[in-house]
Enzyme design. Structure first.
Site, PDB file in Angstrom:
ATOM      1  N   ASP A  43       0.888  -1.163   0.000  1.00 58.49           N
ATOM      2  CA  ASP A  43       0.000   0.000   0.000  1.00 58.49           C
ATOM      3  C   ASP A  43       0.920   1.206   0.000  1.00 58.49           C
ATOM      4  O   ASP A  43       1.650   1.445   0.979  1.00 58.49           O
ATOM      5  CB  ASP A  43      -0.877  -0.016   1.257  1.00 58.49           C
ATOM      6  CG  ASP A  43      -1.811   1.195   1.333  1.00 58.49           C
ATOM      7  OD1 ASP A  43      -1.515   2.228   0.676  1.00 58.49           O
ATOM      8  OD2 ASP A  43      -2.810   1.115   2.059  1.00 58.49           O
TER       9      ASP A  43
ATOM     10  N   ASN B 248       2.770   2.936 -10.608  1.00 56.29           N
ATOM     11  CA  ASN B 248       1.511   3.025 -11.357  1.00 56.29           C
ATOM     12  C   ASN B 248       0.308   3.338 -10.472  1.00 56.29           C
ATOM     13  O   ASN B 248      -0.638   3.961 -10.934  1.00 56.29           O
ATOM     14  CB  ASN B 248       1.288   1.687 -12.095  1.00 56.29           C
ATOM     15  CG  ASN B 248      -0.138   1.556 -12.580  1.00 56.29           C
ATOM     16  OD1 ASN B 248      -0.522   2.128 -13.595  1.00 56.29           O
ATOM     17  ND2 ASN B 248      -0.969   0.815 -11.838  1.00 56.29           N
TER      18      ASN B 248
ATOM     19  N   TYR C 147      -6.353  16.059  -8.824  1.00 53.23           N
ATOM     20  CA  TYR C 147      -5.723  15.029  -9.663  1.00 53.23           C
ATOM     21  C   TYR C 147      -4.699  15.642 -10.611  1.00 53.23           C
ATOM     22  O   TYR C 147      -3.557  15.157 -10.712  1.00 53.23           O
ATOM     23  CB  TYR C 147      -6.800  14.274 -10.441  1.00 53.23           C
ATOM     24  CG  TYR C 147      -6.252  13.168 -11.325  1.00 53.23           C
ATOM     25  CD1 TYR C 147      -5.734  12.003 -10.768  1.00 53.23           C
ATOM     26  CD2 TYR C 147      -6.250  13.289 -12.718  1.00 53.23           C
ATOM     27  CE1 TYR C 147      -5.234  10.987 -11.577  1.00 53.23           C
ATOM     28  CE2 TYR C 147      -5.757  12.280 -13.529  1.00 53.23           C
ATOM     29  CZ  TYR C 147      -5.244  11.132 -12.951  1.00 53.23           C
ATOM     30  OH  TYR C 147      -4.748  10.123 -13.755  1.00 53.23           O
TER      31      TYR C 147
ATOM     32  N   LYS D 229      -0.461  15.084 -10.718  1.00 53.76           N
ATOM     33  CA  LYS D 229       0.338  14.560 -11.835  1.00 53.76           C
ATOM     34  C   LYS D 229       1.377  15.588 -12.286  1.00 53.76           C
ATOM     35  O   LYS D 229       2.473  15.210 -12.732  1.00 53.76           O
ATOM     36  CB  LYS D 229      -0.572  14.137 -12.994  1.00 53.76           C
ATOM     37  CG  LYS D 229      -1.491  12.948 -12.666  1.00 53.76           C
ATOM     38  CD  LYS D 229      -0.716  11.689 -12.264  1.00 53.76           C
ATOM     39  CE  LYS D 229      -1.620  10.467 -12.162  1.00 53.76           C
ATOM     40  NZ  LYS D 229      -0.914   9.256 -11.707  1.00 53.76           N
TER      41      LYS D 229
ATOM     42  N   THR E 138     -10.824   2.131 -17.783  1.00 49.36           N
ATOM     43  CA  THR E 138     -10.525   1.417 -16.531  1.00 49.36           C
ATOM     44  C   THR E 138     -11.551   1.819 -15.479  1.00 49.36           C
ATOM     45  O   THR E 138     -12.369   2.717 -15.703  1.00 49.36           O
ATOM     46  CB  THR E 138      -9.111   1.767 -15.996  1.00 49.36           C
ATOM     47  OG1 THR E 138      -9.111   3.139 -15.587  1.00 49.36           O
ATOM     48  CG2 THR E 138      -8.026   1.531 -17.021  1.00 49.36           C
TER      49      THR E 138
HETATM   50  N1  LIG Z   1      -7.276   5.360 -17.033  1.00 46.50           N
HETATM   51  C1  LIG Z   1      -6.806   6.442 -17.619  1.00 46.50           C
HETATM   52  O1  LIG Z   1      -7.379   6.955 -18.594  1.00 46.50           O
HETATM   53  C2  LIG Z   1      -5.514   7.059 -17.151  1.00 46.50           C
HETATM   54  C3  LIG Z   1      -4.991   8.124 -17.890  1.00 46.50           C
HETATM   55  C4  LIG Z   1      -3.795   8.697 -17.487  1.00 46.50           C
HETATM   56  C5  LIG Z   1      -3.142   8.201 -16.363  1.00 46.50           C
HETATM   57  N2  LIG Z   1      -3.683   7.172 -15.650  1.00 46.50           N
HETATM   58  C6  LIG Z   1      -2.939   6.678 -14.482  1.00 46.50           C
HETATM   59  O2  LIG Z   1      -2.702   5.304 -14.647  1.00 46.50           O
HETATM   60  C7  LIG Z   1      -2.537   4.682 -13.358  1.00 46.50           C
HETATM   61  C8  LIG Z   1      -3.418   3.451 -13.268  1.00 46.50           C
HETATM   62  O3  LIG Z   1      -4.770   3.875 -13.353  1.00 46.50           O
HETATM   63  P1  LIG Z   1      -5.955   2.952 -13.910  1.00 46.50           P
HETATM   64  O4  LIG Z   1      -6.673   3.744 -14.924  1.00 46.50           O
HETATM   65  O5  LIG Z   1      -5.454   1.609 -14.228  1.00 46.50           O
HETATM   66  O6  LIG Z   1      -6.886   2.939 -12.614  1.00 46.50           O
HETATM   67  P2  LIG Z   1      -7.560   1.749 -11.773  1.00 46.50           P
HETATM   68  O7  LIG Z   1      -8.094   0.705 -12.685  1.00 46.50           O
HETATM   69  O8  LIG Z   1      -8.457   2.447 -10.821  1.00 46.50           O
HETATM   70  O9  LIG Z   1      -6.318   1.118 -10.994  1.00 46.50           O
HETATM   71  C9  LIG Z   1      -5.644   1.822  -9.996  1.00 46.50           C
HETATM   72  C10 LIG Z   1      -4.742   0.872  -9.271  1.00 46.50           C
HETATM   73  O10 LIG Z   1      -4.052   1.596  -8.240  1.00 46.50           O
HETATM   74  C11 LIG Z   1      -4.215   0.868  -7.030  1.00 46.50           C
HETATM   75  N3  LIG Z   1      -4.077   1.729  -5.869  1.00 46.50           N
HETATM   76  C12 LIG Z   1      -4.773   2.826  -5.523  1.00 46.50           C
HETATM   77  N4  LIG Z   1      -4.360   3.311  -4.352  1.00 46.50           N
HETATM   78  C13 LIG Z   1      -3.349   2.491  -3.946  1.00 46.50           C
HETATM   79  C14 LIG Z   1      -2.503   2.462  -2.807  1.00 46.50           C
HETATM   80  N5  LIG Z   1      -2.617   3.344  -1.814  1.00 46.50           N
HETATM   81  N6  LIG Z   1      -1.555   1.492  -2.738  1.00 46.50           N
HETATM   82  C15 LIG Z   1      -1.420   0.585  -3.730  1.00 46.50           C
HETATM   83  N7  LIG Z   1      -2.221   0.539  -4.801  1.00 46.50           N
HETATM   84  C16 LIG Z   1      -3.163   1.487  -4.912  1.00 46.50           C
HETATM   85  C17 LIG Z   1      -5.591   0.247  -7.144  1.00 46.50           C
HETATM   86  O11 LIG Z   1      -5.766  -0.784  -6.183  1.00 46.50           O
HETATM   87  P3  LIG Z   1      -7.244  -1.238  -5.656  1.00 46.50           P
HETATM   88  O12 LIG Z   1      -7.779  -2.200  -6.667  1.00 46.50           O
HETATM   89  O13 LIG Z   1      -6.922  -1.860  -4.346  1.00 46.50           O
HETATM   90  O14 LIG Z   1      -8.078   0.011  -5.544  1.00 46.50           O
HETATM   91  C18 LIG Z   1      -5.518  -0.261  -8.564  1.00 46.50           C
HETATM   92  O15 LIG Z   1      -4.768  -1.441  -8.627  1.00 46.50           O
HETATM   93  C19 LIG Z   1      -2.876   5.769 -12.338  1.00 46.50           C
HETATM   94  O16 LIG Z   1      -1.692   6.349 -11.840  1.00 46.50           O
HETATM   95  C20 LIG Z   1      -3.653   6.788 -13.163  1.00 46.50           C
HETATM   96  O17 LIG Z   1      -3.594   8.074 -12.610  1.00 46.50           O
HETATM   97  C21 LIG Z   1      -4.854   6.592 -16.012  1.00 46.50           C
END
Ligand SMILES: NC(=O)c1ccc[n+]([C@@H]2O[C@H](COP(=O)([O-])OP(=O)(O)OC[C@H]3O[C@@H](n4cnc5c(N)ncnc54)[C@H](OP(=O)(O)O)[C@@H]3O)[C@@H](O)[C@H]2O)c1
Length: 233
Positions: A53, A80, A156, A160, A191
């Site tokens: 975490d 990530n 947010y 970033k 996601t």
């Molecule tokens: N999706 C997009 O369009 C997008 C665009 C640009 C950047 N991003 C970035 O990409 C990354 C992944 O996002 P995603 O879209 O894949 O989102 P997601 O599906 O919500 O996944 C987020 C992941 O982060 C984990 N997490 C959150 N808080 C945590 C903590 N305190 N310790 C450890 N793990 C933690 C979550 O675990 P749980 O399952 O336990 O909640 C999950 O595995 C993020 O940094 C996000 O800002 C996403």
């Protein structure tokens, strides 16, 4: 053996980064805060689960110890794990919400990076990849012609932007070493973070992080990279 720890790898883009790195022959350590979700993902991937975490210093220290004891070194760290909270305008965005976002997206990255650096230094040429976002670009946010101009998610986006500067700062510290530290933008991916509204798949979003994880010695450090190449800060 090349080892990679990906935080937040139990689902979404992190899971796809883990899967694609595994396909490249990398020994993948699936970082997840929840043991059941992390173990399930690791089992699906045929990988190892590491409880982490990023907002818990104890958990981060324990993860580093576990990796050190089992592998001795770490070649790739992908920061990530991230959260996107606070859709209100800035005047309605509370410090509590902002702090919660920063705990994961900013302070968590520093905590994990500093804890893993002794292991990363032991690898021949470690790579650190920070999963950022183009919505953190000050250039994009300030340009009325940019598609992100209308977006105003202060907590947010500023988290970033901070992560981008953190990337630059670490890259400067390690510029005379083989370690490379870069930030990537996955693009808008479907996601849980956005109720699967993004037009790209998580796999597509994962590709830039994978490329930066496997960068050769001639690759950049201190860069901000998207699917189409370099992005403005
Ligand atoms: N999706 C997009 O369009 C997008 C665009 C640009 C950047 N991003 C970035 O990409 C990354 C992944 O996002 P995603 O879209 O894949 O989102 P997601 O599906 O919500 O996944 C987020 C992941 O982060 C984990 N997490 C959150 N808080 C945590 C903590 N305190 N310790 C450890 N793990 C933690 C979550 O675990 P749980 O399952 O336990 O909640 C999950 O595995 C993020 O940094 C996000 O800002 C996403």
């Amino acid at each position: 053996m090349t080892t990679a720890l990906i935080t937040g790898a139990n689902k979404g883009i992190g899971y796809e980064i883990a899967r694609l790195l595994g396909q490249e022959g990398v020994t993948v350590l699936v970082g997840a805060r929840d043991t059941a979700r992390g173990e399930a993902a690791a089992e699906r991937l045929g990988a190892r689960f590491v409880q982490i975490d990023v907002t818990s210093p104890e958990s981060v220290v324990a993860a580093a110890k576990q990796i050190g004891d089992e592998y001795g070194a770490l070649d790739i760290l992908v920061n990530n794990a991230g959260v996107a909270l606070g859709a209100e305008p800035p005047s309605g965005t509370t410090v509590e919400v902002t702090r919660a976002v920063y705990e994961t997206n900013v302070f968590g990255v520093i905590e994990v990076t500093n804890a893993m650096l002794p292991l990363l230094r032991r690898a021949p040429a470690a790579r650190i990849v920070n999963v950022s976002s183009e919505v953190g670009s000050l250039t994009a946010a300030g340009d009325p012609d940019n598609s992100f101009y209308a977006l105003n998610m202060m907590a947010y986006q500023s988290s970033k932007a901070a992560l981008n500067m953190i990337t630059v700062c670490y890259a400067k510290e390690f510029r005379e070493t083989p370690i490379k530290i870069n930030a990537c933008d996955p693009g808008y991916c479907a996601t849980d973070m956005n109720d699967h509204q993004g037009p790209r798949s998580a796999e597509e979003g994962a590709r830039t992080a994978v490329r930066l994880s496997l960068l050769g010695a001639d690759g950049p450090t201190g860069a901000f990279v998207g699917g189409e190449g370099s992005l403005p800060w």
